[in-house]
Write a protein that holds these residues in place. Structure first.
Motif, short mmCIF file in Angstrom:
data_model
loop_
_atom_site.label_atom_id
_atom_site.label_comp_id
_atom_site.label_asym_id
_atom_site.label_seq_id
_atom_site.Cartn_x
_atom_site.Cartn_y
_atom_site.Cartn_z
N ALA A 242 0.89 -1.41 0.16
CA ALA A 242 -0.01 -0.10 0.11
C ALA A 242 0.90 1.28 0.01
O ALA A 242 0.50 2.05 -0.75
N LEU A 243 2.01 1.29 0.89
CA LEU A 243 2.78 2.47 0.88
C LEU A 243 3.48 2.44 -0.56
O LEU A 243 3.70 3.61 -0.97
N GLY A 244 3.96 1.47 -1.17
CA GLY A 244 4.60 1.47 -2.31
C GLY A 244 3.55 2.05 -3.51
O GLY A 244 4.14 2.90 -4.53
N THR A 245 2.42 1.70 -3.33
CA THR A 245 1.56 2.15 -4.66
C THR A 245 1.16 3.59 -4.33
O THR A 245 0.83 4.37 -5.19
N TRP A 246 1.21 4.12 -2.97
CA TRP A 246 1.05 5.45 -2.60
C TRP A 246 2.06 6.36 -3.12
O TRP A 246 1.86 7.40 -3.33
N ILE A 247 3.26 5.91 -2.89
CA ILE A 247 4.41 6.73 -3.15
C ILE A 247 4.53 7.66 -4.47
O ILE A 247 4.80 8.61 -4.54
N PRO A 248 4.18 6.83 -5.56
CA PRO A 248 4.17 7.51 -6.75
C PRO A 248 3.40 8.82 -7.00
O PRO A 248 3.67 9.41 -7.73
N HIS A 249 2.40 8.98 -6.29
CA HIS A 249 1.26 9.98 -6.27
C HIS A 249 2.02 10.98 -5.43
O HIS A 249 1.49 12.22 -5.75
N LEU A 250 2.88 10.98 -4.75
CA LEU A 250 3.58 11.93 -4.10
C LEU A 250 4.67 12.79 -4.65
O LEU A 250 4.98 13.74 -4.23
N LEU A 251 5.40 11.83 -5.61
CA LEU A 251 6.50 12.29 -6.14
C LEU A 251 6.36 12.47 -7.54
O LEU A 251 5.64 11.69 -8.35
N ASP A 252 7.19 13.44 -8.09
CA ASP A 252 7.29 13.74 -9.52
C ASP A 252 7.76 12.66 -9.99
O ASP A 252 8.76 11.79 -9.54
N ALA A 253 7.61 12.04 -11.39
CA ALA A 253 8.23 10.94 -12.34
C ALA A 253 9.65 11.01 -12.25
O ALA A 253 10.17 9.87 -11.98
N GLU A 254 10.29 11.97 -12.34
CA GLU A 254 11.59 11.88 -12.30
C GLU A 254 12.24 11.87 -11.11
O GLU A 254 13.50 11.00 -10.93
N VAL A 255 11.78 12.44 -9.95
CA VAL A 255 12.28 12.25 -8.47
C VAL A 255 12.10 10.71 -8.29
O VAL A 255 12.80 9.88 -7.57
N LEU A 256 10.78 10.23 -8.73
CA LEU A 256 10.55 8.72 -8.24
C LEU A 256 11.68 7.77 -8.93
O LEU A 256 11.91 6.70 -8.53
N ARG A 257 11.86 8.01 -10.33
CA ARG A 257 12.82 7.31 -11.06
C ARG A 257 14.01 7.19 -10.20
O ARG A 257 14.53 6.14 -9.96
N TRP A 258 14.63 8.34 -9.74
CA TRP A 258 16.00 8.28 -9.07
C TRP A 258 15.99 7.69 -7.48
O TRP A 258 16.68 6.83 -7.28
N VAL A 259 14.67 7.79 -7.12
CA VAL A 259 14.50 7.38 -5.79
C VAL A 259 14.41 5.68 -5.81
O VAL A 259 15.01 5.01 -5.21
N LEU A 260 13.53 5.37 -6.94
CA LEU A 260 13.48 3.74 -6.96
C LEU A 260 15.05 3.24 -7.65
O LEU A 260 15.40 2.23 -6.94
#
Length: 191
Positions: A54-72
C-alpha cells in the motif's frame, strides 16, 4: 504477470538465509507443528507486505516521475548492497510463546519483517509496478517458497543451500534493476 513473477522470484531468493528464514527454522525446531507455522507465516506476510505494498503504490502519487525514477533506481541499488549483508536472528523475535504456535508465528514474523529487506523490496516493487495485488501476492508466495521448506525440512535443508551465491545473484538482479531504472530503461525490461 511480470509484477507477480518478479516479486515472487526476488523475495524467494532474497529470503534464503534471511532472519525470517532463521526464525522459521527456530519455530519448527521449537514447536514441531509445521501447519500452524506455515499458516502463521502466510498471515504475517500478507499483513506486513500488504502495508508495504500500500505504501509502495501510494508513493508515486507524492513524487514527480523524475524524482521517483531516481528514488527507485537508488533504492534498488541500496537493496543490492543490503542483500549482501548477512542477517542474524534477534533474541526478541521469539518471545511470544504464550500465544500458541500460530499466534507466536504471526507476531514473531510480522515483527521480524518490519524494516526487513523483503518488506523494503515490497515497497519498491509496488512503487515500480503500481500493482498492489500482484506485488503483495508475489512477495507472499516468495516468502512461502523460501520458508515453508525451512519449516518442513529444518536445518538439513538450510545447510545444503549456497546462500552466499544466492545472495550475490539477488544483489545482481537488484543492481541491474536499479541501473536500468536510473538509465530510463526500466520500461524496456518490464520494470
Amino acid at each position: 504477470m511480470d509484477a507477480f513473477l518478479v516479486s515472487t522470484g526476488i523475495v524467494a531468493l532474497a529470503e534464503m538465509g534471511d532472519k525470517t528464514q532463521l526464525l522459521a527454522f527456530m519455530l519448527a525446531a521449537k514447536f514441531r507443528k509445521p501447519a500452524p507455522i506455515i499458516f502463521g507465516i502466510l498471515v504475517a506476510t500478507l499483513l506486513n507486505h500488504g502495508m508495504a505494498g500500500a505504501l509502495g503504490t501510494w508513493i508515486p502519487h507524492l513524487l514527480d516521475a523524475e524524482v521517483l525514477r531516481w528514488v527507485l533506481g537508488i533504492g534498488f541499488i541500496i537493496m543490492a548492497i543490503w542483500i549482501l549483508i548477512p542477517d542474524k536472528l534477534d533474541e526478541g523475535d521469539t518471545k511470544f510463546v504464550s500465544l500458541g504456535v500460530f499466534g507466536t508465528t504471526v507476531v514473531a514474523f510480522f515483527i521480524a519483517e518490519m524494516g526487513d529487506k523483503t518488506q523494503i523490496a515490497t515497497v519498491a516493487l509496488a512503487a515500480q509496478y503500481q500493482s498492489f495485488i500482484a506485488v503483495v501476492l508475489g512477495t507472499t508466495v516468495g516468502m512461502l517458497l523460501a520458508n515453508a521448506p525451512a519449516v518442513l525440512l529444518g536445518n538439513k535443508f538450510a545447510s545444503s543451500l549456497p546462500t552466499t551465491w544466492i545472495h550475490r545473484v539477488v544483489a545482481a538482479i537488484f543492481a541491474i534493476m536499479g541501473v536500468a531504472i536510473l538509465l530510463g530503461l526500466g520500461s524496456y525490461l518490464g520494470l
